[in-house]
Write a protein that holds these residues in place. Structure first.
Motif, PDB file in Angstrom:
ATOM      1  N   UNK A 182      26.699  56.161  41.958  1.00  0.00           N
ATOM      2  CA  UNK A 182      26.063  56.706  40.751  1.00  0.00           C
ATOM      3  C   UNK A 182      26.284  55.802  39.547  1.00  0.00           C
ATOM      4  N   UNK A 183      27.414  55.086  39.539  1.00  0.00           N
ATOM      5  CA  UNK A 183      27.690  54.218  38.389  1.00  0.00           C
ATOM      6  C   UNK A 183      26.612  53.164  38.229  1.00  0.00           C
TER       7      UNK A 183
ATOM      8  N   UNK B  13      31.780  45.377  30.374  1.00  0.00           N
ATOM      9  CA  UNK B  13      31.318  46.757  30.236  1.00  0.00           C
ATOM     10  C   UNK B  13      32.392  47.611  29.580  1.00  0.00           C
ATOM     11  N   UNK B  14      33.619  47.411  29.978  1.00  0.00           N
ATOM     12  CA  UNK B  14      34.717  48.191  29.408  1.00  0.00           C
ATOM     13  C   UNK B  14      34.834  47.927  27.911  1.00  0.00           C
ATOM     14  N   UNK B  15      34.668  46.660  27.533  1.00  0.00           N
ATOM     15  CA  UNK B  15      34.743  46.326  26.105  1.00  0.00           C
ATOM     16  C   UNK B  15      33.606  46.988  25.332  1.00  0.00           C
ATOM     17  N   UNK B  16      32.454  47.052  25.965  1.00  0.00           N
ATOM     18  CA  UNK B  16      31.313  47.702  25.302  1.00  0.00           C
ATOM     19  C   UNK B  16      31.642  49.156  25.027  1.00  0.00           C
ATOM     20  N   UNK B  23      29.526  53.536  18.086  1.00  0.00           N
ATOM     21  CA  UNK B  23      28.178  53.158  17.636  1.00  0.00           C
ATOM     22  C   UNK B  23      27.128  53.828  18.522  1.00  0.00           C
ATOM     23  N   UNK B  24      27.317  53.706  19.839  1.00  0.00           N
ATOM     24  CA  UNK B  24      26.346  54.294  20.771  1.00  0.00           C
ATOM     25  C   UNK B  24      26.306  55.810  20.589  1.00  0.00           C
ATOM     26  N   UNK B  25      27.496  56.405  20.458  1.00  0.00           N
ATOM     27  CA  UNK B  25      27.550  57.862  20.343  1.00  0.00           C
ATOM     28  C   UNK B  25      26.864  58.330  19.060  1.00  0.00           C
ATOM     29  N   UNK B  26      27.077  57.605  17.987  1.00  0.00           N
ATOM     30  CA  UNK B  26      26.464  57.990  16.717  1.00  0.00           C
ATOM     31  C   UNK B  26      24.944  57.997  16.819  1.00  0.00           C
ATOM     32  N   UNK B  27      24.404  56.925  17.383  1.00  0.00           N
ATOM     33  CA  UNK B  27      22.950  56.853  17.525  1.00  0.00           C
ATOM     34  C   UNK B  27      22.456  57.947  18.474  1.00  0.00           C
ATOM     35  N   UNK B  40      25.375  63.404  27.377  1.00  0.00           N
ATOM     36  CA  UNK B  40      24.578  63.034  28.554  1.00  0.00           C
ATOM     37  C   UNK B  40      23.887  61.693  28.319  1.00  0.00           C
ATOM     38  N   UNK B  41      23.390  61.547  27.109  1.00  0.00           N
ATOM     39  CA  UNK B  41      22.669  60.317  26.790  1.00  0.00           C
ATOM     40  C   UNK B  41      23.596  59.104  26.826  1.00  0.00           C
ATOM     41  N   UNK B  42      24.788  59.259  26.298  1.00  0.00           N
ATOM     42  CA  UNK B  42      25.740  58.139  26.300  1.00  0.00           C
ATOM     43  C   UNK B  42      26.096  57.744  27.731  1.00  0.00           C
ATOM     44  N   UNK B  43      26.259  58.740  28.595  1.00  0.00           N
ATOM     45  CA  UNK B  43      26.534  58.429  30.009  1.00  0.00           C
ATOM     46  C   UNK B  43      25.415  57.555  30.579  1.00  0.00           C
ATOM     47  N   UNK B  44      24.200  57.950  30.316  1.00  0.00           N
ATOM     48  CA  UNK B  44      23.058  57.198  30.833  1.00  0.00           C
ATOM     49  C   UNK B  44      23.021  55.798  30.226  1.00  0.00           C
ATOM     50  N   UNK B  45      23.305  55.722  28.940  1.00  0.00           N
ATOM     51  CA  UNK B  45      23.287  54.419  28.269  1.00  0.00           C
ATOM     52  C   UNK B  45      24.342  53.490  28.875  1.00  0.00           C
ATOM     53  N   UNK B  46      25.521  54.021  29.123  1.00  0.00           N
ATOM     54  CA  UNK B  46      26.579  53.171  29.686  1.00  0.00           C
ATOM     55  C   UNK B  46      26.189  52.647  31.060  1.00  0.00           C
TER      56      UNK B  46
END
Lengths: 239, 170
Positions: A182-183, B13-16, B23-27, B40-46
């Protein structure tokens, strides 16, 4: 909060609204959320209730029912396919920001798509490009023409040897055996006599696709088993 | 909030997640309008960032993240429209309901929350460019690129979005 100083002429009221909005500050995620997001479990984990014993039994049943001696079927190189997906999607949709496409573009995509197992992909996804690798065919789909939204379907002839894929990704989706990371949004399925690896679809989307996956027929299983035996004995492949 | 780093290396990725998570969460929160959908959106973005990092060319990194976040949000909206859980308004020009206390002078302390509520009620086609322009501070040109629409469309949608907010505030 201002990203740049690109001021545009605006009416006074408009500038006022804009100024108020620019005062909305950054939002902190709930404590521990980012750490959890980084280490999140596969999206299917909460929706699939197979126990360890059932998983093991399932894997065993798969190995037998698919006619697979261990190591005899197709084992999609999922990490390589994910990289291939990213590379092709980025190259195709952002040609000025990335390296040129690999020299493997199919000359006749219409012919290729007719050969592929018909899967019901999410509406809006349209085929954009087709590529042939050394041991796979890749169909690239997108709805928005953005590389980040692209989906790749990789086709490899043969039956998936699920026993050779990491055990933690084995699961049943809609009663169809699958392997999921899933990741990286990777799903491996069996569709008729082809191994299908999907890269880029969310959990919900994959569940819908799975319902349309053609199941392997008895002839497919027998043919694969015969090919395995003959290849082990040094005979030419029957296909 | 968004600052050009000028750093030429591609972060892991971890650094991001660690460095740009806020930043991502705010947007995501400003676009989605609530914490549940933002998460949910942040999970998808990551996930998308992880897939996309391999091909990322060093540049405006937060711009890249904003584009991914915006695309992921719009994808979610499209999916919800295909499978609506509640009736969606058909009229793109509908007026946002006025706030209950619009005729009362607002306490300045309450303004951000109140604004956020109104922003969340704004239709997506107006909310996204308004958030990108006024909250995140991107230029019209950048927004046009992110949304893949003509710059004139961006300008008009931002103008109309602000106009709707103005009506809701007065």
């Amino acid at each position: 909060m201002t990203h740049n100083m690109n001021f545009e002429p605006e009416e006074e009221w408009e500038a006022s609204i804009s100024a108020m909005l620019s005062g909305l500050g950054p939002v902190d995620p709930p404590e521990g959320f980012m750490a959890s997001a980084m280490n999140h479990r596969p999206l299917y984990a909460g929706r699939t209730t197979l126990g360890l014993g059932a998983l093991t039994a399932c894997a065993l049943a798969l190995a037998v029912s698919l006619g697979g001696l261990k190591g005899s079927g197709v084992v999609p190189k999922v990490d390589s396919l994910a990289e291939q997906h990213s590379l092709v999607a980025a190259s195709f949709f952002n040609p000025f920001q990335t390296e040129p496409l690999p020299e493997a573009e199919m000359s006749n995509p219409d012919e290729l798509i007719a050969q592929l197992p018909q899967l019901e992909l999410p509406s809006g996804l349209e085929p954009k490009a087709f590529f042939a690798g050394s041991d796979f065919q890749q169909a690239l789909f997108s709805e928005t023409n953005a590389a980040s939204d692209a989906v790749s379907i990789f086709h490899q002839p043969g039956l998936v040897d699920f026993s050779m894929l990491p055990e933690e990704g084995l699961m049943m989706i809609e009663d169809v055996p699958a392997w999921v990371d899933a990741e990286q949004s990777i799903t491996v399925l069996q569709a008729r006599d082809e191994a299908v690896t999907i890269v880029g679809l969310s959990a919900d989307q994959v569940a819908n696709v799975v319902r349309s996956v053609p199941k392997p027929t008895a002839v497919d299983k027998l043919s694969e088993a015969m090919n395995t035996i003959t290849s082990h004995l040094g005979f030419p492949n029957l296909k | 909030m968004s600052v050009e780093t000028g750093v030429a290396t591609v972060p892991s990725w971890e650094e991001v997640a660690e460095t740009h998570g806020r930043f991502i969460y705010s947007l995501a929160y400003r676009l989605a309008g609530n914490h549940h959908d933002a998460q949910d959106l942040v999970q998808e973005v990551l996930l998308r960032v992880r897939r996309g990092l391999i091909n990322y060319k060093p540049g405006n990194f937060e711009g890249w993240l904003s584009r991914i976040t915006t695309n992921a949000f719009l994808d979610r909206v499209r999916k919800q429209k295909r499978r609506p859980t509640q009736k969606l308004p058909d009229d793109p020009d509908r007026v946002i309901e006025g706030s209950p206390g619009a005729d009362i002078e607002m306490d300045a302390h309450d303004l951000p929350d109140h604004l956020q509520e109104l922003l969340a009620q704004l239709q997506v086609e107006y909310r996204v460019p308004v958030v990108l322009k006024d909250v995140m501070g991107y230029s019209y040109e950048e927004i046009a690129t992110y949304l893949d629409v003509p710059i004139g469309t961006v300008r008009s949608r931002i103008h109309r979005g602000r106009s709707k907010l103005r009506k809701a505030l007065t």
